[in-house]
Design an enzyme around this catalytic site. Structure first.
Site, PDB file in Angstrom:
ATOM      1  N   SER A 115       0.822  -1.212   0.000  1.00  0.00           N
ATOM      2  CA  SER A 115       0.000   0.000   0.000  1.00  0.00           C
ATOM      3  C   SER A 115       0.852   1.257   0.000  1.00  0.00           C
ATOM      4  O   SER A 115       1.914   1.298   0.614  1.00  0.00           O
ATOM      5  CB  SER A 115      -0.912   0.031   1.229  1.00  0.00           C
ATOM      6  N   LYS A 169      -4.706  -6.748   3.219  1.00  0.00           N
ATOM      7  CA  LYS A 169      -4.669  -5.643   2.251  1.00  0.00           C
ATOM      8  C   LYS A 169      -6.067  -5.353   1.703  1.00  0.00           C
ATOM      9  O   LYS A 169      -6.445  -4.198   1.501  1.00  0.00           O
ATOM     10  CB  LYS A 169      -3.689  -5.967   1.108  1.00  0.00           C
ATOM     11  N   HIS A 172      -7.745  -3.431   4.327  1.00  0.00           N
ATOM     12  CA  HIS A 172      -7.153  -2.086   4.300  1.00  0.00           C
ATOM     13  C   HIS A 172      -7.889  -1.243   3.258  1.00  0.00           C
ATOM     14  O   HIS A 172      -8.251  -0.094   3.490  1.00  0.00           O
ATOM     15  CB  HIS A 172      -5.661  -2.183   3.967  1.00  0.00           C
ATOM     16  N   ASN A 173      -8.122  -1.824   2.081  1.00  0.00           N
ATOM     17  CA  ASN A 173      -8.787  -1.078   1.010  1.00  0.00           C
ATOM     18  C   ASN A 173     -10.250  -0.804   1.341  1.00  0.00           C
ATOM     19  O   ASN A 173     -10.771   0.254   0.994  1.00  0.00           O
ATOM     20  CB  ASN A 173      -8.661  -1.829  -0.320  1.00  0.00           C
ATOM     21  N   GLU A 176     -10.105   2.057   3.441  1.00  0.00           N
ATOM     22  CA  GLU A 176      -9.773   3.190   2.556  1.00  0.00           C
ATOM     23  C   GLU A 176     -11.039   3.735   1.880  1.00  0.00           C
ATOM     24  O   GLU A 176     -11.272   4.946   1.855  1.00  0.00           O
ATOM     25  CB  GLU A 176      -8.750   2.680   1.530  1.00  0.00           C
TER      26      GLU A 176
END
Ligand code: 6PG
Length: 454
Positions: A115, A169, A172-173, A176
């Protein structure tokens, strides 16, 4: 992103070789690698021959079929012990499949969430690795040298077994998406409820960069709002079409949370909000068919209060994402430690903000099974923010401004602080029409009633 990460690794003194089927990319890398130990190839055989086995090979290609194609193009040139790292945003189920195929053939595999975007790849990304400790140990030093640093600590770690790196991940997105949508909503409220000019809104975001919610996304929003392209009559952001695209990681997060039964409504709302933004033609039609509220009562809402509401939405995004990682870790056997995840997100990644520091401290205090909101310090902070979130959502509702993430965050927090929810009604309805049974508050067991129906 691939060439940037390669340049980053080479700039730390490592000798690397790069491979791309696109000759322009190969030439571009050659042109940028002066003074570094980098060789660039367009032919996979020449690329593999340039490296001494056992070779770690890092792929940075878009998620999907192209990852399989890249692996297939390397396969004839691999020898036992070689090691493939997928640094893209692959779906974790694809990563599990690829790892078992490669490992069955005597090759190593690591799924690596990276990232920080293109700049982050060059200057220091946050990286989330999934796989075996033995495989991770083979590339740990290289990854640590390339990673972003938070107070000297590298923002990279093995976050669990199998595809855990790509799972973390993906989440995480999802976080986001939720943070970006919450920021967009607050921008809209600043403009359309508080009547701020674009410049005033830019100034507010600029002030927030040094507040507790300050971080990468707040900083880039301040810059975006202040930017004027000399060739355009209006600030560039005013000329950008209001349709948000998505590559899918937010949707995958929502899908997996549904499968695991973990409520992540702020993240869900951010995915739906992008989808709704895509229906521009329908929105244009309905803008004339459905009346907007008349001039609302002047809201008792100020920009600073809106910042506190935004902080509450950020907390919800982080807490929901981490709850999902906790549940996935138990269900899929990843063995992910939230203390590692929150620490590697403190720098380099897109969701980094000052809130990650108290979040990392909270993850030290809460067991890997407990909800993060049960941490007394987090609960106290959320209690302080909640009235401001409530005022912001109420003022937006009065004015007819959609705030799906702020609204979902408010209901999430209100839901979790409600000792008795109206789910008794749902249970009674299910029992009445489907004889599904219900539990009682005053005695154990599963019960059924005819609810007075003939
Ligand atoms: C990152 C970003 C990166 C990318 C997203 C965008 O952490 O560096 O998340 O992975 O910008 O894939 O995703 P969408 O196209 O779905 O918004």
């Amino acid at each position: 992103m691939g060439s940037n990460l390669l340049l980053n690794i080479a700039s730390k003194g490592h000798t690397v070789a790069g491979f791309d089927v696109d000759s322009a990319k190969v030439e571009g890398l050659r042109g940028r690698s002066e003074g570094m130990q980098i060789r660039a190839y367009q032919d996979p055989a020449a690329f593999a021959a340039a490296l001494a086995p056992p070779r770690p090979m890092l792929l940075l290609v878009p998620a999907g079929r192209i990852v399989d194609e890249a692996i297939e193009s390397l396969l004839p040139h691999l020898s036992p012990g070689d090691f493939v790292i997928d640094g893209g945003n692959s779906h974790y189920k694809d990563t599990a499949r690829r790892a078992s195929t490669l490992e069955a053939n005597g090759y190593g595999f690591l799924g690596l969430g990276v990232s920080g975007g293109e700049r982050g790849a060059r200057l220091g990304p946050a990286m989330m690795a999934g796989g075996t400790p033995e495989n991770y140990a083979r590339v740990q030093a290289v990854l640590e040298s390339a990673a972003a640093k938070f107070e000297g600590e590298p923002c990279v770690a093995l976050v669990g077994a199998g595809p855990a790196g790509h799972y973390v991940k993906m989440v995480h997105n999802g976080i986001e998406y939720a943070m970006m949508q919450s920021i967009a909503e607050v921008y809209d409220v600043l403009r359309r409820v508080l009547g701020h000019s674009l410049q005033d809104a830019a100034n507010v975001f600029d002030r927030w960069t040094s507040s507790p919610l300050g971080g990468f996304l707040i900083e880039i929003t301040a810059s975006i709002l202040a930017y004027r392209n000399p060739d355009d009559p209006d600030p560039l952001v005013e000329l950008v079409l209001d349709k948000a695209k998505a590559k899918g990681t937010g949707k995958w997060t929502t899908q997996d949370a549904m499968d695991l039964g973990v409520p992540i409504p702020t993240i869900d709302a951010s995915v739906s909000a992008r989808q709704l933004s895509e229906s521009r033609e329908t929105r244009m039609k309905l803008a004339t068919l459905i009346a907007t509220p008349g001039s609302a009562v002047k809201p008792s809402l100020g920009a600073e209060e809106l910042g506190l509401a935004l902080e509450a939405a950020f907390w919800c995004a982080y807490i929901q994402g981490l709850s999902l990682i906790q549940a996935a870790s138990h269900e899929y056997g990843f063995g992910t430690d939230l203390r590692k995840v929150t620490r590697i997100w403190r720098a380099g990644c897109i969701v980094r903000s000052r809130l990650l520091v108290p979040l990392a401290e909270a993850s030290d205090r809460v067991s890997n099974r407990d909800h993060l909101l049960t941490d007394p310090a987090l609960a106290a902070r959320v209690t302080t923010l909640l009235p401001h979130l409530r005022t912001a959502v109420a003022a937006s509702a009065e004015a007819g401004i959609p705030v799906p993430c702020l609204g979902a965050s408010l209901s999430y927090l209100d839901g979790y602080r409600t000792a008795r929810l109206p789910a008794n009604i749902i249970q009674a309805q299910r029992d009445l029409f489907g004889a599904h049974g219900f539990e009682r508050t005053d005695r154990p067991g599963v019960h059924h009633s005819d609810w007075g129906q003939p």
